[in-house]
Design an enzyme around this catalytic site. Structure first.
Site, PDB file in Angstrom:
ATOM      1  CE  LYS A   1      -2.275   7.230  -1.306  1.00 45.82           C
ATOM      2  NZ  LYS A   1      -3.518   7.601  -2.033  1.00 45.82           N
TER       3      LYS A   1
ATOM      4  CE1 TYR B   1      -3.453   2.789   0.603  1.00 49.45           C
ATOM      5  CE2 TYR B   1      -2.013   3.458   2.412  1.00 49.45           C
ATOM      6  CZ  TYR B   1      -3.075   3.719   1.561  1.00 49.45           C
ATOM      7  OH  TYR B   1      -3.749   4.916   1.648  1.00 49.45           O
TER       8      TYR B   1
END
Length: 313
Positions: A185, A181
């Site tokens: 980002k 994750y």
């Protein structure tokens, strides 16, 4: 005017009028995206909520209309996990110009196993980064037609401690949900910075800007039934954390400022003032690893091949 004066002159509760302008918010049906859409609707702008779930989108639209009389809001079916559907979604906007887009939608998985999109991309990288990369490509003509459009990409502190492996962007060899994750980002942020460099090189008047919400918790977020319902117990348990972090309504402030403030410049990152975790939005310094233009350019080329399209202005 000094930078301090500019910060003080921006009132998150008295936003500048934006009537006649149209903005798209991906993932505008929930979380921070919902509050971005609600706040923008209060400026008189037309706000399009990009969401694959029509039921949740309709609930969000009803909530915004109840709080903002006369709000000009509508839903656009948007599935960032299916790259081949994005051109049709953009066509369905029915617009000849778009004044700004907030790349807010995202997927965050807590546990293995590794999952993939319909196109065979790792789910978080595929939705959070590749989906927005491809969406920007299809939106480019509408954004360019607006004359001074903003492309605002939602970052995260999860990216601060991560680094990209250009040979394993899909996290095949090194999959961990939390790290993956954070890397997705980071890819979004590096894309936003590389996009702005390319916009400047092309002489475009569009700007690419990063916004990150700091620490944004559900327990500190005001209720918006049925989109979000905060119980008394949740509020009380979260109150001590309010010294350090904030709710998602405040988490939306950096994105809204990045979209509306005429003082904002391309390539900037806007986040909360207090330790980048809470407070009113300010222009925050870029983290050192975000300035690696070689990695950003390599990511761009890989993304172009994986997505099959490329943002061109």
């Amino acid at each position: 005017m000094s930078s301090v004066a500019r910060v003080r002159s921006w009132d998150v509760h008295r936003l500048p009028a934006a009537g006649g302008r149209t903005f798209l918010v991906t993932g505008g049906n929930a979380g921070i995206g919902y509050f971005v859409a609600e706040q923008l609707a209060g400026t008189g702008a037309t706000v399009v909520l990009g969401s694959r779930d029509a039921v949740k989108a309709e609930a969000a639209l009803a909530s915004i209309r109840a709080r903002v009389p006369g709000a000009a809001v509508r839903h656009l079916r948007l599935d960032l996990a299916e790259l081949g559907s994005l051109k049709a979604s953009v066509d369905a906007l029915g617009l000849d110009r778009l004044d700004g887009v907030v790349h807010n939608a995202g997927v965050a998985l807590d546990h293995p196993p590794r999952q993939e999109t319909k196109d065979g991309h790792e789910l978080m990288f595929g939705v959070n980064h590749l989906g927005h990369f491809a969406l920007t490509a299809w939106l480019a003509p509408l954004l360019e037609a607006a004359g001074s459009a903003r492309i605002v990409t939602t970052g995260s502190f999860a990216a601060k401690s991560e680094r990209l492996d250009l040979d394993d962007l899909q996290n095949v060899r090194d999959y961990d949900p939390e790290r993956t994750y954070g890397r997705s980002k980071l890819a979004q942020i590096l894309f936003a910075l590389e996009l702005d460099r390319r916009l400047r090189a092309a002489g475009s008047t569009a700007l690419s800007v990063i916004a990150h919400p700091g620490g944004a918790l559900d327990g500190l977020t005001p209720s918006r039934p049925p989109v979000h319902v905060r119980t008394t117990g949740e509020r009380l348990r979260a109150l001590p954390l309010g010294l350090f972090v904030q709710g998602k309504e405040a988490g939306a402030w950096p994105a809204v400022r990045a979209l509306l403030d005429p003082e904002v410049r391309g390539g900037q990152m806007w986040g909360p003032r207090m330790f980048e975790l809470r407070g009113r939005p300010r222009n925050a310094p870029l983290w050192k690893h975000l300035t690696d233009t070689d990695v950003a350019a390599g990511l761009w080329e890989a993304s172009r091949e994986l997505a099959g399209v490329e943002p061109e202005f």
